[in-house]
Design a protein around this motif. Sequence first.
Motif, PDB file in Angstrom:
ATOM      1  N   GLU A   1       0.771  -1.126   0.099  1.00 31.81           N
ATOM      2  CA  GLU A   1      -0.176   0.139  -0.114  1.00 31.81           C
ATOM      3  C   GLU A   1       0.734   1.428  -0.086  1.00 31.81           C
ATOM      4  O   GLU A   1       0.693   2.322  -0.625  1.00 31.81           O
ATOM      5  CB  GLU A   1      -0.902   0.139   1.371  1.00 31.81           C
ATOM      6  N   ARG A   2       1.987   1.212   0.636  1.00 28.25           N
ATOM      7  CA  ARG A   2       2.930   2.243   0.666  1.00 28.25           C
ATOM      8  C   ARG A   2       3.330   2.697  -0.707  1.00 28.25           C
ATOM      9  O   ARG A   2       3.469   3.752  -1.124  1.00 28.25           O
ATOM     10  CB  ARG A   2       4.157   2.020   1.786  1.00 28.25           C
ATOM     11  N   ALA A   3       3.864   1.770  -1.226  1.00 27.95           N
ATOM     12  CA  ALA A   3       4.475   1.770  -2.762  1.00 27.95           C
ATOM     13  C   ALA A   3       3.531   2.132  -3.691  1.00 27.95           C
ATOM     14  O   ALA A   3       3.494   3.171  -4.609  1.00 27.95           O
ATOM     15  CB  ALA A   3       5.519   0.285  -3.121  1.00 27.95           C
ATOM     16  N   GLY A   4       2.374   1.620  -3.514  1.00 29.59           N
ATOM     17  CA  GLY A   4       1.040   1.835  -4.333  1.00 29.59           C
ATOM     18  C   GLY A   4       0.619   3.140  -4.398  1.00 29.59           C
ATOM     19  O   GLY A   4       0.216   3.970  -5.361  1.00 29.59           O
ATOM     20  N   GLY A   5       0.773   3.823  -3.080  1.00 29.74           N
ATOM     21  CA  GLY A   5       0.460   5.108  -2.835  1.00 29.74           C
ATOM     22  C   GLY A   5       1.194   5.874  -3.714  1.00 29.74           C
ATOM     23  O   GLY A   5       0.774   7.045  -4.295  1.00 29.74           O
ATOM     24  N   PHE A   6       2.445   5.900  -3.734  1.00 31.94           N
ATOM     25  CA  PHE A   6       3.327   6.750  -4.626  1.00 31.94           C
ATOM     26  C   PHE A   6       3.125   6.559  -5.790  1.00 31.94           C
ATOM     27  O   PHE A   6       3.235   7.776  -6.643  1.00 31.94           O
ATOM     28  CB  PHE A   6       4.666   6.546  -4.285  1.00 31.94           C
ATOM     29  N   ILE A   7       2.747   5.348  -6.462  1.00 32.25           N
ATOM     30  CA  ILE A   7       2.703   5.405  -7.680  1.00 32.25           C
ATOM     31  C   ILE A   7       1.016   5.997  -8.190  1.00 32.25           C
ATOM     32  O   ILE A   7       0.909   6.660  -9.481  1.00 32.25           O
ATOM     33  CB  ILE A   7       2.383   3.794  -8.355  1.00 32.25           C
ATOM     34  N   LEU A   8       0.110   5.808  -7.191  1.00 29.86           N
ATOM     35  CA  LEU A   8      -1.026   6.497  -7.445  1.00 29.86           C
ATOM     36  C   LEU A   8      -0.916   8.024  -7.622  1.00 29.86           C
ATOM     37  O   LEU A   8      -1.426   8.625  -8.421  1.00 29.86           O
ATOM     38  CB  LEU A   8      -1.960   6.165  -6.225  1.00 29.86           C
ATOM     39  N   ILE A   9      -0.110   8.688  -6.753  1.00 28.13           N
ATOM     40  CA  ILE A   9       0.234  10.101  -7.013  1.00 28.13           C
ATOM     41  C   ILE A   9       0.724  10.298  -8.308  1.00 28.13           C
ATOM     42  O   ILE A   9       0.205  11.384  -8.989  1.00 28.13           O
ATOM     43  CB  ILE A   9       1.160  10.519  -5.986  1.00 28.13           C
ATOM     44  N   ALA A  10       1.723   9.412  -8.607  1.00 32.83           N
ATOM     45  CA  ALA A  10       2.349   9.776 -10.042  1.00 32.83           C
ATOM     46  C   ALA A  10       1.107   9.657 -11.089  1.00 32.83           C
ATOM     47  O   ALA A  10       1.108  10.333 -12.067  1.00 32.83           O
ATOM     48  CB  ALA A  10       3.235   8.792 -10.322  1.00 32.83           C
ATOM     49  N   CYS A  11       0.500   8.629 -11.104  1.00 36.48           N
ATOM     50  CA  CYS A  11      -0.488   8.521 -12.303  1.00 36.48           C
ATOM     51  C   CYS A  11      -1.674   9.491 -12.168  1.00 36.48           C
ATOM     52  O   CYS A  11      -2.203   9.909 -13.168  1.00 36.48           O
ATOM     53  CB  CYS A  11      -1.223   7.080 -11.949  1.00 36.48           C
ATOM     54  N   THR A  12      -2.014  10.187 -11.072  1.00 39.18           N
ATOM     55  CA  THR A  12      -2.751  11.320 -10.906  1.00 39.18           C
ATOM     56  C   THR A  12      -2.270  12.471 -11.390  1.00 39.18           C
ATOM     57  O   THR A  12      -2.955  12.796 -12.182  1.00 39.18           O
ATOM     58  CB  THR A  12      -3.086  11.432  -9.341  1.00 39.18           C
ATOM     59  N   LEU A  13      -1.060  12.787 -11.218  1.00 39.38           N
ATOM     60  CA  LEU A  13      -0.366  13.922 -11.715  1.00 39.38           C
ATOM     61  C   LEU A  13      -0.198  13.742 -13.370  1.00 39.38           C
ATOM     62  O   LEU A  13      -0.417  14.511 -14.110  1.00 39.38           O
ATOM     63  CB  LEU A  13       0.886  14.121 -11.201  1.00 39.38           C
ATOM     64  N   ILE A  14      -0.165  12.537 -13.778  1.00 37.64           N
ATOM     65  CA  ILE A  14       0.051  12.314 -15.201  1.00 37.64           C
ATOM     66  C   ILE A  14      -1.227  12.493 -16.025  1.00 37.64           C
ATOM     67  O   ILE A  14      -1.319  13.420 -16.972  1.00 37.64           O
ATOM     68  CB  ILE A  14       0.514  10.862 -15.585  1.00 37.64           C
TER      69      ILE A  14
END
Length: 378
Positions: free
Chosen positions: A14-27
């Motif tokens: 979930e921790r790593a997924g949270g960072f990817i989630l942020i990146a995908c949102t910005l993209i």
Amino acid sequence: MKVTKLFKDFFESERAGGFILIACTLISIYISNSVFQTEYLGFWEQKLGSHSITGWINDGLMTFLFLLVGLELEREIYLGELSNLKNALLPISGALGGMIFPAIIYGIFNWGTTTQSGIGIPMATDIAFALGILSLLGNRVPTSLKIFLTALAVIDDLGAIIVIAIFYTKTLVFTDLSIALSIFALLLMLNRLKVRNLIPYLIGGIFMWYFMLHSGVHATITGVLLAFSIPFGNGNEKSSSYILQHFLHRPVAFIILPLFALANTAIMFKSGGWNIFGELHSIGIFLGLVVGKPLGITLVSFILVVLGICKLPNDLNWKHILGAGFLGGIGFTISIFVTLLAFENEVFINQSKLTVLFASIISALIGLVWLHKSLNLK
């Protein structure tokens, strides 16, 4: 406090997924406001059979998120924080307070208006984002705080699922609903007969999802029902529940949630999205998440501890709980999910998405700074 390997895996994914989630949102936001806007939006709306790509993600793939939430909740009930009633009452009370207070705040601004249906938007906590932000504080974070926030977010999401099932079901087709529930009953019977093979449950889950989809009840509810039908056994690494939960961690964190973010955070600033604080639904969402969440989580937990109904872990204090409350204000995934169910007006949807994103960022920053100071991190 003993922490199972599966909880550590859950927290890490979930921790790593949270960072990817942020990146995908910005993209997604960047492309949605670029020269590729038309092609980008058109891609997600392409039809694949009866649903658009976005529809398959929201109605289909998100079912796996709720399946994982259900499996984690089941494990917490049998072996984790929720297995002891007095320990369980702290995150349960916090979760209830964190749902009720935001709903009241939203209702104050929107009751009796065309946007009152958005009352469920600020009620949920995004597990991936919240644990992702908590992980930035490093190893000094008490394990009990990680468990409290995880249990709170899981219960919170279960509450959101119940809200979706009850308040965002517009029409009911009783025949399809009856078939779906009959399949659920059959799976429970298999559980009682000690059938441990996952294949019958997964096949039954597919059929249950199909009929639930056509019943009018949101199909993602199937995920939670399926989770509680799968045998838990003694919860060890050979149990059916453990095997499925372990398998789902990474696909959910690294594929399904990022796809959800890419498909659903296409926020176009030029379409009136910036005018969020001139709208009652946006004010209700923002104050619900940023103020209602920490206030509800902390106040209700405090009252129950003072009354002796539950107890605060020895390594935690009320500053820690308030910090967790701020992180609880990170709504994002489920809040956006509820937004899509609550509104049909594209302007309302766009404004609500932007407000959820803005409120989640503010909550994350406040929670991060507050916990950094209260944990004496340097």
